[in-house]
Enzyme design. Structure first.
Site, PDB file in Angstrom:
ATOM      1  N   ASP A  39      46.973  62.556 104.316  1.00 59.59           N
ATOM      2  CA  ASP A  39      47.228  62.488 102.812  1.00 59.59           C
ATOM      3  C   ASP A  39      48.705  62.290 102.320  1.00 59.59           C
ATOM      4  O   ASP A  39      49.264  62.965 102.689  1.00 59.59           O
ATOM      5  CB  ASP A  39      46.161  63.412 102.049  1.00 59.59           C
ATOM      6  CG  ASP A  39      45.847  62.901 100.661  1.00 59.59           C
ATOM      7  OD1 ASP A  39      46.294  61.904 100.348  1.00 59.59           O
ATOM      8  OD2 ASP A  39      45.826  63.892  99.727  1.00 59.59           O
ATOM      9  N   ASN A  87      38.137  55.035  99.389  1.00 57.27           N
ATOM     10  CA  ASN A  87      39.203  54.437  99.570  1.00 57.27           C
ATOM     11  C   ASN A  87      39.008  52.635  99.385  1.00 57.27           C
ATOM     12  O   ASN A  87      39.725  52.103  99.139  1.00 57.27           O
ATOM     13  CB  ASN A  87      40.127  54.671 100.658  1.00 57.27           C
ATOM     14  CG  ASN A  87      40.627  55.949 100.854  1.00 57.27           C
ATOM     15  OD1 ASN A  87      40.801  56.576 102.092  1.00 57.27           O
ATOM     16  ND2 ASN A  87      40.646  56.515  99.566  1.00 57.27           N
TER      17      ASN A  87
END
Length: 258
Positions: A39, A87
């Site tokens: 991340d 995503n």
């Protein structure tokens, strides 16, 4: 003091600190399976004044480094969450370059011949080029090598749904009734249909960027995992950050729910 000395001093201190961390880690207490939530690529790029694609590219380079660090310890399995199902809702202008970066990264790992690659996720949700690359890479590499799970188009809830669906389909093909299925269903039946079947559950889950949540990563498998949240964005993740995670894990008393 010369400028050359000033530049070398931080490097020396870093090396000393890294060696100290290494000595503080018991190899016998290193996790067998490490899950990593990669991340912070976009936030790293924003902080650098660069486009998001640059962050994804730098994050891809970091993968090679981290896998090398894992090879230095008796880590057997590494799961890299590179793209979640959520995503896939990003704008095409960012999503397509990201999928291209993932494709090149997977091809590089496969070409190295150093790792046994496994793909976790629903490749049908991806563009055809990336889906073909992932299918071609799945199961390749020496079986005795470090296992690298590549989680792309992955979601923990969806994985469990798929596992249950596969189990029910198999039961129906055997002619079992719903009453028989519900009466006989065990945890092992679901585990046998997870993407990670045959692998140990993750002992340690690392998330970079300072976010302190799992976001559905290995939802079933992480029931007894230890979690380590690192403030550093993924492209800036250093070896000392990795060693700190190992040291922290080794210092914990694992009860495994007992």
């Amino acid at each position: 003091m010369s400028s050359s000395v000033k530049k070398s001093k931080p490097g020396i201190l870093y090396q000393i600190y890294a060696r100290r961390l290494t000595h503080e880690i018991d190899p016998a207490g290193v996790p067998q399976h490490i899950g990593i939530i990669l991340d912070g690529n976009r936030r790293w790029a924003k902080a650098e004044g660069a486009p998001a694609t640059r962050g994804h590219q730098r994050g891809a380079l970091k993968i090679t480094e981290v896998l090398q660090w894992c090879e230095e310890w008796p880590v057997k399995v590494v799961t890299l969450w590179m793209l979640s199902i959520d995503n896939l809702g990003r704008k095409a202008a960012e999503l397509q370059p990201l999928q291209d970066v993932i494709g090149r990264t997977v091809q590089g790992l496969q070409a190295s011949g150093r790792y046994h690659l496994r793909v976790l996720g629903d490749t049908s949700l991806l563009d055809s080029d990336l889906a073909d690359i992932l299918r071609a890479a799945d199961g390749t590499g020496p079986e005795q090598a470090l296992v690298v799970n590549i989680a792309v188009a992955y979601g923990g809830r969806q994985e469990i749904v798929n596992a249950v669906r596969e189990y029910l389909t198999e039961a129906a093909q055997k002619g079992e009734t719903l009453a028989e299925v519900t009466d006989q269903l065990r945890l092992e039946d679901i585990e046998a249909h997870l993407y990670t079947k045959g692998q140990p559950d993750p002992d340690l889950v690392i998330r970079t960027s300072g976010e302190q949540r799992l976001s559905g990563f290995l939802l079933w498998q992480s029931a007894n995992s230890e979690f380590y949240f690192c403030e550093t964005y993924w492209p800036s993740f250093r070896k000392v950050d990795f060693l700190r995670a190992l040291r922290d894990y080794g210092n914990r008393e694992r009860r495994l729910g007992k």
